[in-house]
Design a protein around this motif. Sequence first.
Motif, short mmCIF file in Angstrom:
data_model
loop_
_atom_site.label_atom_id
_atom_site.label_comp_id
_atom_site.label_asym_id
_atom_site.label_seq_id
_atom_site.Cartn_x
_atom_site.Cartn_y
_atom_site.Cartn_z
N UNK A 4 0.85 -1.18 0.00
CA UNK A 4 0.00 0.00 0.00
C UNK A 4 0.89 1.23 0.00
N UNK A 5 0.70 2.11 -0.96
CA UNK A 5 1.44 3.37 -0.99
C UNK A 5 0.58 4.41 -0.27
N UNK A 6 1.13 4.92 0.83
CA UNK A 6 0.37 5.84 1.68
C UNK A 6 0.58 7.30 1.30
N UNK A 7 1.59 7.57 0.48
CA UNK A 7 1.84 8.94 0.05
C UNK A 7 2.69 8.95 -1.20
N UNK A 8 2.36 9.81 -2.16
CA UNK A 8 3.06 9.85 -3.44
C UNK A 8 3.61 11.23 -3.79
N UNK A 9 3.52 12.18 -2.86
CA UNK A 9 3.96 13.54 -3.15
C UNK A 9 5.39 13.75 -2.69
N UNK A 10 6.16 14.49 -3.48
CA UNK A 10 7.55 14.79 -3.15
C UNK A 10 7.64 16.11 -2.39
N UNK A 11 8.42 16.14 -1.32
CA UNK A 11 8.72 17.38 -0.63
C UNK A 11 7.69 17.82 0.39
N UNK A 12 6.45 17.94 -0.04
CA UNK A 12 5.39 18.37 0.87
C UNK A 12 4.07 17.81 0.38
N UNK A 13 3.10 17.70 1.28
CA UNK A 13 1.80 17.20 0.84
C UNK A 13 1.04 18.27 0.06
N UNK A 14 0.17 17.81 -0.80
CA UNK A 14 -0.78 18.70 -1.46
C UNK A 14 -2.16 18.08 -1.30
N UNK A 58 8.10 -3.86 11.76
CA UNK A 58 9.38 -3.28 11.36
C UNK A 58 9.12 -2.02 10.54
N UNK A 59 10.07 -1.08 10.66
CA UNK A 59 9.96 0.16 9.90
C UNK A 59 11.34 0.50 9.36
N UNK A 60 11.42 0.67 8.05
CA UNK A 60 12.68 0.96 7.37
C UNK A 60 12.64 2.39 6.84
N UNK A 61 13.68 3.16 7.12
CA UNK A 61 13.78 4.53 6.66
C UNK A 61 14.83 4.60 5.56
N UNK A 62 14.47 5.16 4.40
CA UNK A 62 15.41 5.23 3.29
C UNK A 62 16.43 6.35 3.49
N UNK A 63 15.96 7.52 3.94
CA UNK A 63 16.87 8.64 4.20
C UNK A 63 16.16 9.65 5.10
N UNK A 64 16.92 10.64 5.56
CA UNK A 64 16.42 11.50 6.63
C UNK A 64 15.86 12.83 6.17
N UNK A 65 15.52 12.98 4.90
CA UNK A 65 14.81 14.18 4.49
C UNK A 65 13.41 14.17 5.11
N UNK A 66 12.92 15.38 5.44
CA UNK A 66 11.71 15.50 6.23
C UNK A 66 10.49 14.83 5.64
N UNK A 67 10.35 14.86 4.31
CA UNK A 67 9.15 14.26 3.72
C UNK A 67 9.14 12.74 3.83
N UNK A 68 10.20 12.18 4.41
CA UNK A 68 10.26 10.73 4.62
C UNK A 68 10.26 10.35 6.09
N UNK A 69 10.44 11.34 7.01
CA UNK A 69 10.56 10.99 8.43
C UNK A 69 9.75 11.85 9.39
#
Length: 306
Positions: A4-14, A58-69
């Motif tokens: 399930x993809x819970x979000x598809x927006x880059x940078x910020x939600x719209x 389990x929860x895997x984080x790809x990187x620490x940019x805000x739109x991912x964490x």
Amino acid sequence: MELWVLGTSAGRPILGRNVTSVALQMPQNRGTFWMIDCGEGTQHQLLRTPFRLSRLEKLFITHLHGDHVFGLAGLLSSRSSLGGTEPIALYGPPGLRELIETTLRITETHLGFALRIYEVGEGVVFEDDAFSVEAAKLDHRIISFGYRITERPRTGALNVKLLGEIGVPSGPLYGKLKAGEDITLEDGRIIRSLDVVSSPIPGRVIVVLGDTKPCNSAVELAKGADLLLHEATFSHHLADKAGEYGHSTAVQAAETASAAGVKRLLITHFSTRYKDEDLEALEEEAKTVFLASDIALELKPYKISR
């Protein structure tokens, strides 16, 4: 298994699109789900799915940019307040421990479950008797990982009809054959497991990439995957901008999928410049290179069959 993809927006939600997070429904006998990334608003999205936070394993984080964490601390806090007590394993790049422990400390958030944080490098970051997870570094502005989730093969089916015809009594002997052991019957005949058990059933492979420019490690990580989730922040007309910011175009995502020989590609992480009606054009761009490409739709279950 379902993704399930819970979000598809880059940078910020719209309006209508949230930022990055993915939920993976594990096999029924496991009874849990895993997540990859946790952007702001993820727990709101989860409320619109069948997933219960108490079953998050389990929860895997790809990187620490805000739109991912930016949704991570809130999600952990909510899980605790809802009575979740089972431990959670959290995997991600260096800095993840400081981010989480500092946030929990200064907000005086106390979790009612054990949180096990693993700052990972490349290679296998988790394995048990059913799954393994491998991480690889991608090419982004900061350390960014992709994760390859591999289900171990399942033992082949026992040919019960043949066993009956050759006079093998049902019971413990069937179990030994199923487990790969050869058996000797009372009359001295040797029955080989190889002759009465079909070939192993391959496990499923799901690959989720963090933000990245095209790179060899993405291709290698995705080799032969049943499903690849790849960012496609821009159209091919903005390839220079994509490269400048460490992102990929829809065409570049499709090129990675084609080179890796995956079965299906879902593209996601769309720039906010694109409205919903623009996303079909990104999908068509990807299809010109790799036909089995689709835009990821939020809150739609994508079944991953054996």
